[in-house]
Design a protein around this motif. Structure first.
Motif, short mmCIF file in Angstrom:
data_model
loop_
_atom_site.label_atom_id
_atom_site.label_comp_id
_atom_site.label_asym_id
_atom_site.label_seq_id
_atom_site.Cartn_x
_atom_site.Cartn_y
_atom_site.Cartn_z
N VAL A 1 0.81 -1.10 0.01
CA VAL A 1 0.01 -0.05 0.08
C VAL A 1 0.93 1.14 0.06
O VAL A 1 1.78 1.46 0.79
CB VAL A 1 -0.92 -0.01 1.49
CG1 VAL A 1 -1.61 1.25 1.17
CG2 VAL A 1 -1.93 -1.11 1.14
N ASP A 2 0.50 2.08 -0.98
CA ASP A 2 1.07 3.54 -0.92
C ASP A 2 0.19 4.40 0.12
O ASP A 2 -0.96 4.74 -0.49
CB ASP A 2 1.08 4.28 -2.35
CG ASP A 2 2.01 5.59 -2.34
OD1 ASP A 2 1.84 5.97 -1.35
OD2 ASP A 2 2.09 5.81 -3.52
N VAL A 3 0.61 4.77 1.03
CA VAL A 3 -0.11 5.74 2.06
C VAL A 3 -0.50 7.02 1.47
O VAL A 3 -1.29 7.79 2.38
CB VAL A 3 0.26 5.71 3.48
CG1 VAL A 3 0.42 4.22 4.09
CG2 VAL A 3 1.81 6.44 3.40
N THR A 4 0.26 7.44 0.44
CA THR A 4 -0.08 8.82 -0.08
C THR A 4 -1.07 8.92 -0.89
O THR A 4 -1.57 9.98 -1.60
CB THR A 4 1.26 9.39 -0.77
OG1 THR A 4 1.57 8.72 -1.88
CG2 THR A 4 2.42 9.31 0.19
N SER B 1 2.48 4.13 11.53
CA SER B 1 3.73 4.21 11.77
C SER B 1 4.59 4.34 10.46
O SER B 1 5.79 4.49 10.73
CB SER B 1 4.29 2.90 12.52
OG SER B 1 4.26 1.77 11.84
N ALA B 2 4.11 4.30 9.12
CA ALA B 2 4.80 4.59 8.14
C ALA B 2 5.41 5.91 8.14
O ALA B 2 4.87 7.01 8.46
CB ALA B 2 3.83 4.55 6.88
N GLY B 3 6.76 6.08 7.81
CA GLY B 3 7.44 7.19 7.75
C GLY B 3 8.80 7.10 7.01
O GLY B 3 9.33 6.03 7.26
N ILE B 4 9.23 8.25 6.57
CA ILE B 4 10.78 8.19 6.17
C ILE B 4 11.22 9.52 6.71
O ILE B 4 10.52 10.58 7.09
CB ILE B 4 10.40 8.21 4.63
CG1 ILE B 4 9.66 9.75 4.19
CG2 ILE B 4 9.96 7.45 3.86
CD1 ILE B 4 9.82 9.87 2.71
N VAL C 1 8.54 13.78 1.92
CA VAL C 1 8.41 13.74 3.46
C VAL C 1 7.30 13.97 3.78
O VAL C 1 6.51 13.23 4.69
CB VAL C 1 9.68 14.07 4.00
CG1 VAL C 1 9.44 14.03 5.61
CG2 VAL C 1 11.15 13.56 3.84
N MET C 2 6.82 15.33 3.39
CA MET C 2 5.48 15.52 3.85
C MET C 2 4.40 14.63 3.43
O MET C 2 3.12 14.39 4.02
CB MET C 2 5.36 17.01 3.43
CG MET C 2 6.18 18.05 4.10
SD MET C 2 6.18 18.08 5.82
CE MET C 2 4.63 18.89 6.04
N ALA C 3 4.49 14.02 2.17
CA ALA C 3 3.16 13.21 1.37
C ALA C 3 3.16 11.72 2.46
O ALA C 3 2.03 11.47 2.78
CB ALA C 3 3.77 12.97 0.16
N VAL C 4 4.41 11.40 2.87
CA VAL C 4 4.36 10.11 3.50
C VAL C 4 4.01 10.12 4.84
O VAL C 4 3.04 9.45 5.44
CB VAL C 4 5.79 9.30 3.23
CG1 VAL C 4 5.68 7.99 4.01
CG2 VAL C 4 6.02 8.75 1.98
N ASN C 5 4.90 11.26 5.52
CA ASN C 5 4.61 11.26 6.93
C ASN C 5 3.21 12.13 7.28
O ASN C 5 2.72 11.78 8.66
CB ASN C 5 5.49 12.00 7.56
CG ASN C 5 7.22 11.37 7.39
OD1 ASN C 5 6.99 10.11 6.81
ND2 ASN C 5 8.33 11.78 7.85
N VAL C 6 2.82 12.89 6.50
CA VAL C 6 1.69 13.77 7.06
C VAL C 6 0.59 13.23 6.22
O VAL C 6 -0.55 12.89 6.84
CB VAL C 6 1.96 15.33 6.93
CG1 VAL C 6 0.72 16.19 7.42
CG2 VAL C 6 3.17 15.67 7.68
N LYS C 7 0.59 13.55 4.86
CA LYS C 7 -0.67 12.99 4.05
C LYS C 7 -0.98 11.62 4.27
O LYS C 7 -2.33 11.05 4.58
CB LYS C 7 -0.25 13.25 2.58
CG LYS C 7 -1.61 12.92 1.71
CD LYS C 7 -1.10 13.28 0.42
CE LYS C 7 -2.41 13.13 -0.66
NZ LYS C 7 -1.88 13.33 -2.01
N GLY C 8 -0.13 10.88 4.60
CA GLY C 8 -0.23 9.38 4.81
C GLY C 8 -1.11 9.34 6.16
O GLY C 8 -1.75 8.31 6.18
N VAL C 9 -0.68 9.78 7.15
CA VAL C 9 -1.40 9.87 8.38
C VAL C 9 -3.08 10.12 8.47
O VAL C 9 -3.70 9.98 8.59
CB VAL C 9 -0.86 10.71 9.56
CG1 VAL C 9 -1.57 10.86 10.66
CG2 VAL C 9 0.32 9.80 10.02
N PHE C 10 -3.07 11.44 7.54
CA PHE C 10 -4.38 12.31 7.26
C PHE C 10 -5.10 11.27 6.37
O PHE C 10 -6.37 10.90 6.78
CB PHE C 10 -4.00 13.64 6.35
CG PHE C 10 -5.18 13.93 5.85
CD1 PHE C 10 -6.16 14.68 6.56
CD2 PHE C 10 -5.47 13.93 4.67
CE1 PHE C 10 -7.38 15.34 6.05
CE2 PHE C 10 -6.80 14.44 3.91
CZ PHE C 10 -7.51 15.31 4.82
#
Length: 249
Positions: A63-66, A91-94, A112-121
């Motif tokens: 899965v791509d969390v973005t 917990s996905a993050g880079i 980084v913002m896409a994976v770590n923030v948008k992914g959580v959102f």
């Protein structure tokens, strides 16, 4: 002892990484079925193999969390295969680049913002409406002590973790009274791939972590398990720092 109801189904993004693996194994040891979402299907399958070897039950998905549609489809698959999702751990993050802010690559910052923030959102968007409709559930977002302090050379990572903490607080207010809870865990440096990568690329901008002060992934997983459990039923919008006291210095 199960951590949340019967049956309990957990989704762990970054389930093939160090912390995701430890969290998934902790849940599985408590009788919870775990869906492992990761960009690397091989990594997710390795975690699943450990769960199954110990008598647990789960599912591994690439899965791509973005991507919202990919996450939504993954949650549909999880609920068809395992049951209704009651726990979400993002917990996905880079870590991104290790560069002074003046030369930090724009494309790396965006990633980084896409994976770590948008992914959580997006993960919360995929899961929270279902939990609210059912009247219960727990979300734990993995931030970092970088959510409450600065770290030279890590503009993308630090900005993203501040944002994760902000999203957690907003979501906690949005779900208030629904029976759903949203909290964050803020680990200090954890022994594993990420801290090794940061230190390898650092030239003084990031203070070298004392190996004796590094957490084990299992140390953080225990706190995540608590936040996901009925024992934390009155905990909502909290930020649990788990760093051995390093932010006190």
């Amino acid at each position: 002892m199960q951590l949340q109801g019967d049956p309990a189904i957990a989704v762990v993004t970054g389930g093939g990484g160090d912390l995701g693996r430890a969290t998934a194994l902790r849940f599985a040891a408590g009788g919870i079925a775990v869906a492992l979402l990761d960009t690397s299907l091989d990594a997710a399958r390795r975690t699943l193999a450990e769960i199954e070897a110990n008598g647990g039950r789960g599912l591994a998905l690439a899965v791509d969390v973005t991507r919202a549609e990919t996450l939504a489809a993954a949650i549909d698959t999880v609920e068809s295969a395992l049951g209704k999702v009651t726990i979400l751990v993002s917990s996905a993050g880079i870590e991104g680049a290790v560069e002074p802010i003046g030369t930090y690559p724009e494309d790396t910052f965006d990633r980084v913002m896409a994976v770590n923030v948008k992914g959580v959102f997006l993960a919360m968007q995929a899961v929270l409406p279902r939990m609210i409709a059912r009247g219960g559930g727990s979300v734990v977002n993995v931030a970092s002590t970088s959510a409450i302090r600065g770290r030279g050379g890590l503009a993308g990572y630090v900005a993203s973790k501040h944002a994760v903490l902000g999203l957690t607080k907003v979501a906690a207010l949005d779900v208030g009274g629904s029976g759903v809870r949203v909290n964050a865990v803020l680990p200090g440096p954890i022994a594993g791939r990420m801290i090794e990568s940061i230190e390898r690329r650092s030239e003084g901008g990031v203070r070298r972590a004392n190996p004796a002060a590094l957490a084990r992934p299992e140390d953080i997983a225990s706190t995540i398990a608590f936040l996901a459990s009925p024992e934390a039923r009155h905990v909502n919008g909290a930020a649990f720092v788990v760093d051995g006291g390093s932010t006190l210095i």
